[in-house]
Design a protein around this motif. Structure first.
Motif, PDB file in Angstrom:
ATOM      1  N   LEU A 227       0.818  -1.226   0.000  1.00  0.00           N
ATOM      2  CA  LEU A 227       0.000   0.000   0.000  1.00  0.00           C
ATOM      3  C   LEU A 227       0.841   1.262   0.000  1.00  0.00           C
ATOM      4  N   ASP A 228       2.146   1.159   0.361  1.00  0.00           N
ATOM      5  CA  ASP A 228       2.967   2.366   0.290  1.00  0.00           C
ATOM      6  C   ASP A 228       3.371   2.709  -1.142  1.00  0.00           C
ATOM      7  N   GLY A 229       2.991   1.867  -2.097  1.00  0.00           N
ATOM      8  CA  GLY A 229       3.140   2.213  -3.510  1.00  0.00           C
ATOM      9  C   GLY A 229       2.265   3.411  -3.869  1.00  0.00           C
ATOM     10  N   THR A 282      -6.827   3.257   4.711  1.00  0.00           N
ATOM     11  CA  THR A 282      -5.903   2.489   3.877  1.00  0.00           C
ATOM     12  C   THR A 282      -6.440   1.090   3.597  1.00  0.00           C
ATOM     13  N   ALA A 283      -7.052   0.464   4.605  1.00  0.00           N
ATOM     14  CA  ALA A 283      -7.671  -0.848   4.390  1.00  0.00           C
ATOM     15  C   ALA A 283      -8.854  -0.727   3.423  1.00  0.00           C
ATOM     16  N   THR A 284      -9.587   0.367   3.537  1.00  0.00           N
ATOM     17  CA  THR A 284     -10.727   0.607   2.630  1.00  0.00           C
ATOM     18  C   THR A 284     -10.226   0.771   1.193  1.00  0.00           C
ATOM     19  N   VAL A 285      -9.104   1.471   1.038  1.00  0.00           N
ATOM     20  CA  VAL A 285      -8.478   1.608  -0.284  1.00  0.00           C
ATOM     21  C   VAL A 285      -8.050   0.229  -0.811  1.00  0.00           C
ATOM     22  N   ALA A 286      -7.437  -0.580   0.063  1.00  0.00           N
ATOM     23  CA  ALA A 286      -7.002  -1.925  -0.343  1.00  0.00           C
ATOM     24  C   ALA A 286      -8.188  -2.746  -0.853  1.00  0.00           C
ATOM     25  N   VAL A 287      -9.303  -2.671  -0.131  1.00  0.00           N
ATOM     26  CA  VAL A 287     -10.508  -3.424  -0.519  1.00  0.00           C
ATOM     27  C   VAL A 287     -11.067  -2.911  -1.855  1.00  0.00           C
ATOM     28  N   ALA A 288     -11.066  -1.587  -2.028  1.00  0.00           N
ATOM     29  CA  ALA A 288     -11.548  -1.014  -3.291  1.00  0.00           C
ATOM     30  C   ALA A 288     -10.670  -1.465  -4.462  1.00  0.00           C
ATOM     31  N   LEU A 289      -9.357  -1.494  -4.240  1.00  0.00           N
ATOM     32  CA  LEU A 289      -8.438  -1.941  -5.306  1.00  0.00           C
ATOM     33  C   LEU A 289      -8.649  -3.420  -5.620  1.00  0.00           C
ATOM     34  N   MET A 290      -8.890  -4.212  -4.588  1.00  0.00           N
ATOM     35  CA  MET A 290      -9.177  -5.642  -4.831  1.00  0.00           C
ATOM     36  C   MET A 290     -10.475  -5.800  -5.610  1.00  0.00           C
ATOM     37  N   GLY A 291     -11.439  -4.924  -5.318  1.00  0.00           N
ATOM     38  CA  GLY A 291     -12.675  -4.953  -6.102  1.00  0.00           C
ATOM     39  C   GLY A 291     -12.372  -4.805  -7.585  1.00  0.00           C
TER      40      GLY A 291
END
Length: 299
Positions: A227-229, A282-291
């Motif tokens: 996520l630090d990317g 950040t976790a919400t962003v991770a989940v959105a990206l996985m979507g």
């Protein structure tokens, strides 16, 4: 129906900032299972790998690597779990924890492929060794270890090395590379798209080239996304934030293009640290990206 197995790795021993062990919980809390089930995936959550706690004796005298024994042990467990997921014909989706867990993920994945391609989406190269690392933190070493470069306890996880070849790797989003890493990149001819290239060429062109590059001669492709990317503005909850990163929109585009290419055979999302975060952003962003990665579309 595509079958996905989730494995959490609450690892915080590969670096020095506490809290990243809560990453898998934060990602689950942000709704990943519902999100993927809504896309008609068969989701199996295997829970978390157990991580041992360090003791005074945990560091061998001849090594400056922090928590070496515990990191190696956890990655052995993770490798076995990932291996098992693939044997059951399911897609391994791994949640970190710090990026040292990529050692175990790749060890479990690569034994199923002759030529595994790797997309390393990260501000860092993670190509340090005990000789080049300024810190001794193992989360800065997983790519080197997977190439067979590093401490024998780490490079031999799952009983074989190397896991991957330099010509099958693409690093995307690099903007903080140590001198030793730059040297290794030059020496091994590793393909890197820094922020300079992303700004200059645009994310569409970078991903087109990266997908083509990593598909050539490979029989599987793993995505390792730190996520630090992303820029700290979009993903503040990470242990080693570096300004000037990939934007939220560019990252969605990258994930959508990967979904369209249909080349991925495994993936991991790491370095979500809710202690350093702002309302689990950040976790919400991770989940959105996985979507996006698993096929969500706007229309």
């Amino acid at each position: 129906m595509k079958k996905i197995s989730i494995v959490g790795v609450p690892m915080d021993l590969g670096q020095m900032r506490r809290g990243v062990d809560m990453g898998p919980s934060a990602i689950r809390y942000a709704g990943i299972v519902d999100r993927l089930e809504a896309l008609n995936y068969d989701i199996e959550d295997l829970g978390d790998i157990e991580i041992g706690r360090p003791t005074k004796k945990s560091q061998p005298g001849d090594s400056n690597l922090k928590n070496l024994n515990e990191v190696a042990e956890a990655n052995e467990k993770l490798a076995a779990s990932v291996d098992n997921v693939i044997q059951n014909n399911r897609f391994p989706l791994i949640f970190g924890g710090d990026h040292s867990i990529a050692i175990g993920t790749l060890a479990g994945v690569a034994k199923h492929y002759e030529n595994l391609g790797v997309i390393w989406y990260d501000a860092h190269g993670d190509l340090n060794t005990s000789d080049t690392s300024p810190s001794g933190n193992i989360h800065g070493m997983p790519l080197a270890v997977s190439l067979g470069i590093g401490h024998e306890q780490l490079v031999n996880i799952a009983g074989y090395q190397p896991k991957i070849k330099p010509e099958n790797i693409v690093i995307i989003g690099a903007r903080s590379l140590d001198e030793g890493e730059k040297e290794l990149i030059r020496e091994k001819g590793i393909k890197v798209y820094t922020m300079h290239e992303i700004d200059r060429m645009g994310m569409t062109k970078v991903m087109e080239e990266a997908i083509e590059y990593v598909s050539k001669g490979t029989d599987g492709v793993h995505l390792s996304l730190d996520l630090d990317g992303l820029d700290p503005h979009d993903a503040p909850g990470v242990g080693t934030p570096v300004l000037g990163g990939i934007s939220y929109r560019e990252s969605h585009l990258a994930m959508e293009m990967l979904a369209e290419s249909d080349i991925l055979t495994s993936a991991e999302f790491v370095e979500v640290n809710p202690i350093l975060d702002d309302k689990n952003k950040t976790a919400t962003v991770a989940v959105a990206l996985m979507g996006s990665l698993f096929g969500e579309k706007l229309k």
